[in-house]
Design a protein around this motif. Structure first.
Motif, PDB file in Angstrom:
ATOM      1  N   ALA A  65       0.940  -1.211  -0.057  1.00  0.00           N
ATOM      2  CA  ALA A  65      -0.103   0.107   0.107  1.00  0.00           C
ATOM      3  C   ALA A  65       0.745   1.414   0.093  1.00  0.00           C
ATOM      4  CB  ALA A  65      -1.064   0.069   1.216  1.00  0.00           C
ATOM      5  N   THR A  66       1.958   1.129  -0.538  1.00  0.00           N
ATOM      6  CA  THR A  66       2.696   2.617  -0.798  1.00  0.00           C
ATOM      7  C   THR A  66       1.947   3.098  -1.817  1.00  0.00           C
ATOM      8  OG1 THR A  66       4.943   1.266  -0.487  1.00  0.00           O
ATOM      9  CG2 THR A  66       5.068   3.207  -1.757  1.00  0.00           C
ATOM     10  N   SER A  67       2.093   4.613  -1.616  1.00  0.00           N
ATOM     11  CA  SER A  67       1.346   5.487  -2.291  1.00  0.00           C
ATOM     12  C   SER A  67       2.220   6.490  -3.124  1.00  0.00           C
ATOM     13  CB  SER A  67       0.350   6.242  -1.395  1.00  0.00           C
ATOM     14  OG  SER A  67       0.896   6.998  -0.526  1.00  0.00           O
ATOM     15  N   ASP A  68       1.715   7.144  -3.938  1.00  0.00           N
ATOM     16  CA  ASP A  68       2.539   8.077  -4.681  1.00  0.00           C
ATOM     17  C   ASP A  68       1.486   9.111  -5.219  1.00  0.00           C
ATOM     18  OD1 ASP A  68       4.845   8.510  -7.820  1.00  0.00           O
ATOM     19  OD2 ASP A  68       4.657   9.561  -5.643  1.00  0.00           O
ATOM     20  N   TYR A  69       1.918  10.590  -5.387  1.00  0.00           N
ATOM     21  CA  TYR A  69       0.927  11.564  -5.810  1.00  0.00           C
ATOM     22  C   TYR A  69       1.457  12.363  -6.779  1.00  0.00           C
ATOM     23  CZ  TYR A  69      -1.673  10.109  -1.613  1.00  0.00           C
ATOM     24  OH  TYR A  69      -2.142   9.333  -0.630  1.00  0.00           O
ATOM     25  N   ALA A  70       0.766  13.059  -7.616  1.00  0.00           N
ATOM     26  CA  ALA A  70       1.273  14.367  -8.467  1.00  0.00           C
ATOM     27  C   ALA A  70       1.380  15.181  -7.593  1.00  0.00           C
ATOM     28  CB  ALA A  70       0.267  14.423  -9.466  1.00  0.00           C
ATOM     29  N   ASN A  71       2.402  16.102  -8.064  1.00  0.00           N
ATOM     30  CA  ASN A  71       2.969  17.317  -7.292  1.00  0.00           C
ATOM     31  C   ASN A  71       1.444  18.147  -7.028  1.00  0.00           C
ATOM     32  OD1 ASN A  71       5.465  16.456  -6.914  1.00  0.00           O
ATOM     33  ND2 ASN A  71       6.201  17.416  -8.813  1.00  0.00           N
ATOM     34  N   SER A  72       0.647  18.156  -8.014  1.00  0.00           N
ATOM     35  CA  SER A  72      -0.207  19.244  -8.002  1.00  0.00           C
ATOM     36  C   SER A  72      -1.464  18.926  -6.917  1.00  0.00           C
ATOM     37  CB  SER A  72      -1.173  19.229  -9.356  1.00  0.00           C
ATOM     38  OG  SER A  72      -1.418  18.083  -9.814  1.00  0.00           O
ATOM     39  N   VAL A  73      -1.181  17.548  -6.401  1.00  0.00           N
ATOM     40  CA  VAL A  73      -2.363  16.971  -5.283  1.00  0.00           C
ATOM     41  C   VAL A  73      -1.685  16.839  -3.882  1.00  0.00           C
ATOM     42  CG1 VAL A  73      -3.941  16.415  -7.233  1.00  0.00           C
ATOM     43  CG2 VAL A  73      -2.412  14.631  -6.234  1.00  0.00           C
TER      44      VAL A  73
END
Length: 123
Positions: free
Chosen positions: A55-63
């Motif tokens: 359940a490692t997560s990653d996000y766009a910088n904008s969010v």
């Protein structure tokens, strides 16, 4: 075969919150899941992803700092909690899945897609 159905979109004022859900039928726990969005006249872009294994997560910088992705494996459901929404978050939001643990930002790496749910943020 995996089928994905998004829900939870709607109209919200800037600064408000929405929670999107994606219900999956078929294999889920071994699939990395992601949210993409496509605004008017724009390319489909990666928003957030969560891996199959830990359940490692990653996000766009904008969010980053505003959106949170999560998954409930026993319920075969993916979520996206969206806070502090901005007009530029207006888009159709899509749920996507791919086999394996790597979170990838390209739409071409994902095998299964939902039909999308509209999110509109008014100023």
């Amino acid at each position: 075969q995996v089928q994905l159905v998004e829900s939870g979109g709607g109209l919200v004022q800037a600064g408000g919150s929405l929670r999107l859900s994606c219900a999956a039928s078929g294999p889920f726990s071994s699939y990395t899941m992601a949210w993409f969005r496509q605004g008017p006249g724009k390319e489909r872009e990666f928003v957030a992803g969560i891996s199959a294994i830990d359940a490692t997560s990653d996000y766009a910088n904008s969010v980053k700092g505003r959106f949170t992705i999560s998954r409930d494996n026993p319920k075969n459901t993916l979520y996206l909690q969206m806070n502090s929404l901005k007009p530029e978050d207006t888009a159709v939001y899509y749920c996507a899945s791919k086999y394996g643990s790597a979170i990838l930002g390209s739409r071409y790496n994902y095998n299964y897609w939902g039909r999308g749910t509209q999110v509109t943020v008014s100023s």
